[in-house]
Design a protein around this motif. Sequence first.
Motif, PDB file in Angstrom:
ATOM      1  N   ALA A  97       0.467   7.128   2.290  1.00 49.38           N
ATOM      2  CA  ALA A  97      -0.913   7.634   2.294  1.00 49.38           C
ATOM      3  C   ALA A  97      -1.118   8.597   1.126  1.00 49.38           C
ATOM      4  CB  ALA A  97      -1.209   8.329   3.622  1.00 49.38           C
ATOM      5  N   THR A  98      -0.141   9.446   0.886  1.00 45.94           N
ATOM      6  CA  THR A  98      -0.212  10.393  -0.234  1.00 45.94           C
ATOM      7  C   THR A  98      -0.178   9.650  -1.566  1.00 45.94           C
ATOM      8  OG1 THR A  98       0.942  12.034   1.123  1.00 45.94           O
ATOM      9  CG2 THR A  98       0.855  12.461  -1.236  1.00 45.94           C
ATOM     10  N   ASP A  99       0.603   8.587  -1.628  1.00 51.10           N
ATOM     11  CA  ASP A  99       0.721   7.773  -2.845  1.00 51.10           C
ATOM     12  C   ASP A  99      -0.625   7.146  -3.210  1.00 51.10           C
ATOM     13  OD1 ASP A  99       1.992   6.477  -4.985  1.00 51.10           O
ATOM     14  OD2 ASP A  99       2.399   4.697  -3.770  1.00 51.10           O
ATOM     15  N   VAL A 100      -1.340   6.618  -2.200  1.00 50.22           N
ATOM     16  CA  VAL A 100      -2.665   6.035  -2.441  1.00 50.22           C
ATOM     17  C   VAL A 100      -3.598   7.104  -3.008  1.00 50.22           C
ATOM     18  CG1 VAL A 100      -4.705   4.982  -1.380  1.00 50.22           C
ATOM     19  CG2 VAL A 100      -2.428   4.274  -0.650  1.00 50.22           C
ATOM     20  N   ALA A 101      -3.610   8.267  -2.363  1.00 57.44           N
ATOM     21  CA  ALA A 101      -4.477   9.361  -2.817  1.00 57.44           C
ATOM     22  C   ALA A 101      -4.137   9.777  -4.245  1.00 57.44           C
ATOM     23  CB  ALA A 101      -4.345  10.557  -1.868  1.00 57.44           C
ATOM     24  N   ASN A 102      -2.857   9.870  -4.555  1.00 58.12           N
ATOM     25  CA  ASN A 102      -2.452  10.271  -5.909  1.00 58.12           C
ATOM     26  C   ASN A 102      -2.844   9.236  -6.955  1.00 58.12           C
ATOM     27  OD1 ASN A 102      -1.359  12.865  -5.605  1.00 58.12           O
ATOM     28  ND2 ASN A 102       0.566  12.050  -4.803  1.00 58.12           N
ATOM     29  N   ALA A 103      -2.825   7.958  -6.571  1.00 53.96           N
ATOM     30  CA  ALA A 103      -3.279   6.909  -7.499  1.00 53.96           C
ATOM     31  C   ALA A 103      -4.753   7.115  -7.839  1.00 53.96           C
ATOM     32  CB  ALA A 103      -3.061   5.530  -6.883  1.00 53.96           C
ATOM     33  N   VAL A 104      -5.535   7.491  -6.842  1.00 53.74           N
ATOM     34  CA  VAL A 104      -6.967   7.766  -7.054  1.00 53.74           C
ATOM     35  C   VAL A 104      -7.138   9.008  -7.925  1.00 53.74           C
ATOM     36  CG1 VAL A 104      -9.135   8.403  -5.909  1.00 53.74           C
ATOM     37  CG2 VAL A 104      -7.641   6.666  -4.888  1.00 53.74           C
ATOM     38  N   LEU A 105      -6.390  10.065  -7.624  1.00 60.01           N
ATOM     39  CA  LEU A 105      -6.489  11.314  -8.387  1.00 60.01           C
ATOM     40  C   LEU A 105      -6.005  11.132  -9.820  1.00 60.01           C
ATOM     41  CD1 LEU A 105      -5.261  13.822  -5.653  1.00 60.01           C
ATOM     42  CD2 LEU A 105      -7.604  13.447  -6.416  1.00 60.01           C
ATOM     43  N   ASP A 106      -5.070  10.191 -10.028  1.00 59.52           N
ATOM     44  CA  ASP A 106      -4.602   9.878 -11.387  1.00 59.52           C
ATOM     45  C   ASP A 106      -5.699   9.199 -12.200  1.00 59.52           C
ATOM     46  OD1 ASP A 106      -2.108  10.923 -10.934  1.00 59.52           O
ATOM     47  OD2 ASP A 106      -1.112   9.000 -10.615  1.00 59.52           O
ATOM     48  N   GLY A 107      -6.643   8.530 -11.502  1.00 63.10           N
ATOM     49  CA  GLY A 107      -7.746   7.862 -12.193  1.00 63.10           C
ATOM     50  C   GLY A 107      -7.759   6.352 -12.061  1.00 63.10           C
ATOM     51  N   SER A 108      -6.959   5.791 -11.136  1.00 60.92           N
ATOM     52  CA  SER A 108      -6.901   4.330 -10.966  1.00 60.92           C
ATOM     53  C   SER A 108      -8.270   3.761 -10.589  1.00 60.92           C
ATOM     54  CB  SER A 108      -5.891   3.952  -9.877  1.00 60.92           C
ATOM     55  OG  SER A 108      -4.606   4.439 -10.196  1.00 60.92           O
ATOM     56  N   ASP A 109      -8.564   2.578 -11.108  1.00 59.18           N
ATOM     57  CA  ASP A 109      -9.814   1.893 -10.762  1.00 59.18           C
ATOM     58  C   ASP A 109      -9.691   1.129  -9.459  1.00 59.18           C
ATOM     59  OD1 ASP A 109     -11.981   1.670 -13.230  1.00 59.18           O
ATOM     60  OD2 ASP A 109      -9.951   2.110 -13.906  1.00 59.18           O
ATOM     61  N   ALA A 110      -8.525   0.543  -9.232  1.00 62.80           N
ATOM     62  CA  ALA A 110      -8.375  -0.329  -8.063  1.00 62.80           C
ATOM     63  C   ALA A 110      -6.947  -0.310  -7.546  1.00 62.80           C
ATOM     64  CB  ALA A 110      -8.782  -1.760  -8.425  1.00 62.80           C
ATOM     65  N   ILE A 111      -6.820  -0.705  -6.291  1.00 61.74           N
ATOM     66  CA  ILE A 111      -5.524  -0.818  -5.626  1.00 61.74           C
ATOM     67  C   ILE A 111      -5.337  -2.280  -5.243  1.00 61.74           C
ATOM     68  CG2 ILE A 111      -4.169  -0.148  -3.600  1.00 61.74           C
ATOM     69  CD1 ILE A 111      -4.737   2.301  -5.237  1.00 61.74           C
ATOM     70  N   ILE A 112      -4.164  -2.844  -5.558  1.00 55.98           N
ATOM     71  CA  ILE A 112      -3.869  -4.216  -5.125  1.00 55.98           C
ATOM     72  C   ILE A 112      -3.012  -4.165  -3.864  1.00 55.98           C
ATOM     73  CG2 ILE A 112      -2.419  -6.233  -5.623  1.00 55.98           C
ATOM     74  CD1 ILE A 112      -3.445  -6.335  -8.382  1.00 55.98           C
ATOM     75  N   LEU A 113      -3.437  -4.926  -2.866  1.00 54.50           N
ATOM     76  CA  LEU A 113      -2.633  -5.121  -1.661  1.00 54.50           C
ATOM     77  C   LEU A 113      -1.991  -6.505  -1.765  1.00 54.50           C
ATOM     78  CD1 LEU A 113      -5.170  -3.730   0.964  1.00 54.50           C
ATOM     79  CD2 LEU A 113      -3.216  -2.547  -0.060  1.00 54.50           C
ATOM     80  N   GLY A 114      -0.658  -6.553  -1.725  1.00 58.20           N
ATOM     81  CA  GLY A 114       0.064  -7.817  -1.875  1.00 58.20           C
ATOM     82  C   GLY A 114       0.509  -8.363  -0.539  1.00 58.20           C
ATOM     83  N   ALA A 115       1.787  -8.147  -0.229  1.00 55.28           N
ATOM     84  CA  ALA A 115       2.340  -8.630   1.034  1.00 55.28           C
ATOM     85  C   ALA A 115       1.572  -8.064   2.226  1.00 55.28           C
ATOM     86  CB  ALA A 115       3.813  -8.242   1.135  1.00 55.28           C
ATOM     87  N   GLU A 116       0.989  -6.861   2.060  1.00 56.54           N
ATOM     88  CA  GLU A 116       0.287  -6.211   3.160  1.00 56.54           C
ATOM     89  C   GLU A 116      -0.833  -7.085   3.721  1.00 56.54           C
ATOM     90  OE1 GLU A 116       0.756  -2.762   0.055  1.00 56.54           O
ATOM     91  OE2 GLU A 116       0.627  -4.957   0.037  1.00 56.54           O
ATOM     92  N   THR A 117      -1.541  -7.828   2.842  1.00 55.50           N
ATOM     93  CA  THR A 117      -2.611  -8.706   3.325  1.00 55.50           C
ATOM     94  C   THR A 117      -2.168 -10.164   3.339  1.00 55.50           C
ATOM     95  OG1 THR A 117      -3.533  -8.740   1.079  1.00 55.50           O
ATOM     96  CG2 THR A 117      -4.533  -7.219   2.656  1.00 55.50           C
ATOM     97  N   LEU A 118      -1.297 -10.550   2.397  1.00 55.11           N
ATOM     98  CA  LEU A 118      -0.887 -11.949   2.295  1.00 55.11           C
ATOM     99  C   LEU A 118      -0.165 -12.433   3.560  1.00 55.11           C
ATOM    100  CD1 LEU A 118       0.365 -13.992  -0.575  1.00 55.11           C
ATOM    101  CD2 LEU A 118       2.033 -13.649   1.206  1.00 55.11           C
ATOM    102  N   ARG A 119       0.864 -11.687   3.970  1.00 61.19           N
ATOM    103  CA  ARG A 119       1.619 -12.096   5.152  1.00 61.19           C
ATOM    104  C   ARG A 119       1.713 -10.980   6.185  1.00 61.19           C
ATOM    105  NH1 ARG A 119       6.756  -9.882   4.645  1.00 61.19           N
ATOM    106  NH2 ARG A 119       7.289  -9.178   2.544  1.00 61.19           N
ATOM    107  N   GLY A 120       0.960  -9.889   5.948  1.00 57.72           N
ATOM    108  CA  GLY A 120       0.997  -8.751   6.860  1.00 57.72           C
ATOM    109  C   GLY A 120       0.322  -9.051   8.191  1.00 57.72           C
ATOM    110  N   LEU A 121       0.686  -8.270   9.193  1.00 56.52           N
ATOM    111  CA  LEU A 121       0.139  -8.471  10.537  1.00 56.52           C
ATOM    112  C   LEU A 121      -1.244  -7.852  10.689  1.00 56.52           C
ATOM    113  CD1 LEU A 121       3.357  -7.636  12.635  1.00 56.52           C
ATOM    114  CD2 LEU A 121       2.550  -9.880  11.848  1.00 56.52           C
ATOM    115  N   TYR A 122      -1.611  -6.929   9.793  1.00 58.39           N
ATOM    116  CA  TYR A 122      -2.863  -6.188   9.953  1.00 58.39           C
ATOM    117  C   TYR A 122      -3.666  -6.141   8.646  1.00 58.39           C
ATOM    118  CZ  TYR A 122       0.031  -4.552  13.832  1.00 58.39           C
ATOM    119  OH  TYR A 122       0.861  -4.495  14.925  1.00 58.39           O
TER     120      TYR A 122
END
Length: 517
Positions: free
Chosen positions: A330-355
């Motif tokens: 959760a902190t990593d996601v927030a830090n990516a935003v604070l760093d200035g990232s435009d977007a976040i890619i979800l890979g296995a989390e959505t491809l084969r993830g349960l949720y």
Amino acid sequence: MNSSHLLLEEPIRMASILEPSKPSFFPAMTKIVGTLGPNSRTVEIISGCLKAGMSVARFDFSWGDTEFHQQTLENLKIAVKSTKKLCAIMLDTGGPELQVVNKTEQPISLEADTKVILTPDQDKQATSNLLPINFHGLSKAVKKGDTIFIGQYLFTGNETTSVWLEVDELSGEDVVCLIKNSATLSGSLYTLHVSQIRIDMPTLTDKDKEVISTWGVRNNIDFLSLSYTRHAEDIRHARDFLSKLGELNQTQIFAKIENIEGLTHFDEILQEADGIILSRGNLGIDLPSEKVFLFQKAAVYKCNMVGKPAVVTRVVDSMTDNLRPTRAEATDVANAVLDGSDAIILGAETLRGLYPVETVSTVGKICSEAEKVFNQDLYFKKAVKYVGEPMTHLESIASSAVRAAIKVKASAIICFTSSGRAARLIAKYRPTMPVISVVIPRLKTNQARQSLIVRGLFPMLADPRHPAESKSATNESVLKVALDHGKASGVIKPHDRVVVCQKLGDASVVKILELDE
């Protein structure tokens, strides 16, 4: 403490942390790219992901055939119509990815301190002592003592599903390795990564070209994610290939930086690419752990300053099997935003993830909270300083629009555009309010969907008969549509102020509107 040295705005009231998050039409300014696969390909699940905040659908061609991905895309089209949410299409190439070939798809148990042979003979069956791979040149590329990682859907770092090998001996085309940790490889896809070793395979493979020229052309893809980009020439080669495929000459190319070679040539790659994807899964193997965050911050900053989207991967891996992310994730996601990232890619989390839907929703909420404390003032000063003086006409208009919007506390910036360039420039200065990009298409265009990966930019399509460049003082009809769109989405309310940026003849105008109702 001086706030100019912090990522965060100051001061943050502790009581505000306990205030519930307010739902909105735009879940976050930061965009979410969802990888569609076995667990996220039904109309129902895709609709849920779109409503939760997914704005780009990624199709990963390192696995699966075109027929499988086409069925998924047809479901996406139905979901887009039913939810009325725009969604862009990203084709992710397989590239020179090394894979273990396990035809039986049975789990393979590997024991620590025993040996396993990696062989290019794909006719052999995968066992605990022998792993066939899809590359004949491995024995020429590695030497005794080199490190090799194998894992499901890229290396996860999880000791039970990924294995660390050390090259012990070279025997003809075979590579004999010592297994460093016990693991069970389960599932259909195992990626093999050799740390800091150049693999002599083309970045855009023949298989990639076939997929792009058939599936890509058929579906007029918006983005091409070029896996294992190592040189600027890789981008130029891909762009030349796309230019010969009709409408794909408008497709944007995102360089996926996955290894030391791509990192070394980052500046020249950034110059050629339309955007950058920081593939932290493989980068986390090539780089020492303590260096990954440094590259992320440096790369995102460089992308921000030149106004090209920076996209970060591998953020909430644990949500593949769990309903909540770890505190570190959760902190990593927030830090990516604070760093200035435009977007976040979800890979296995959505491809084969349960949720998949819950993952998109959770990441969106974290992004939204981080955006509230993003130090826009410091960022704006850095961006203006980087551009220098004299500014170009467009840069001056874009930065002025953002400065005016912040000073008058506007609820939105509305920008009329046909190429999308003006809207992207405004978004580059990271305004604290949404930028509604009124895309007035010239014939066929991907511009509206291509802005779905840019932070803070929300496109709406206008009637092509309305010119983006108006000869009259105003273009009331299109503006009214844009304002109605903003009101319907809950962004614009009665008595709000709105900043409008449009071209009038040869002049560009920034104006401030105060709404009556």
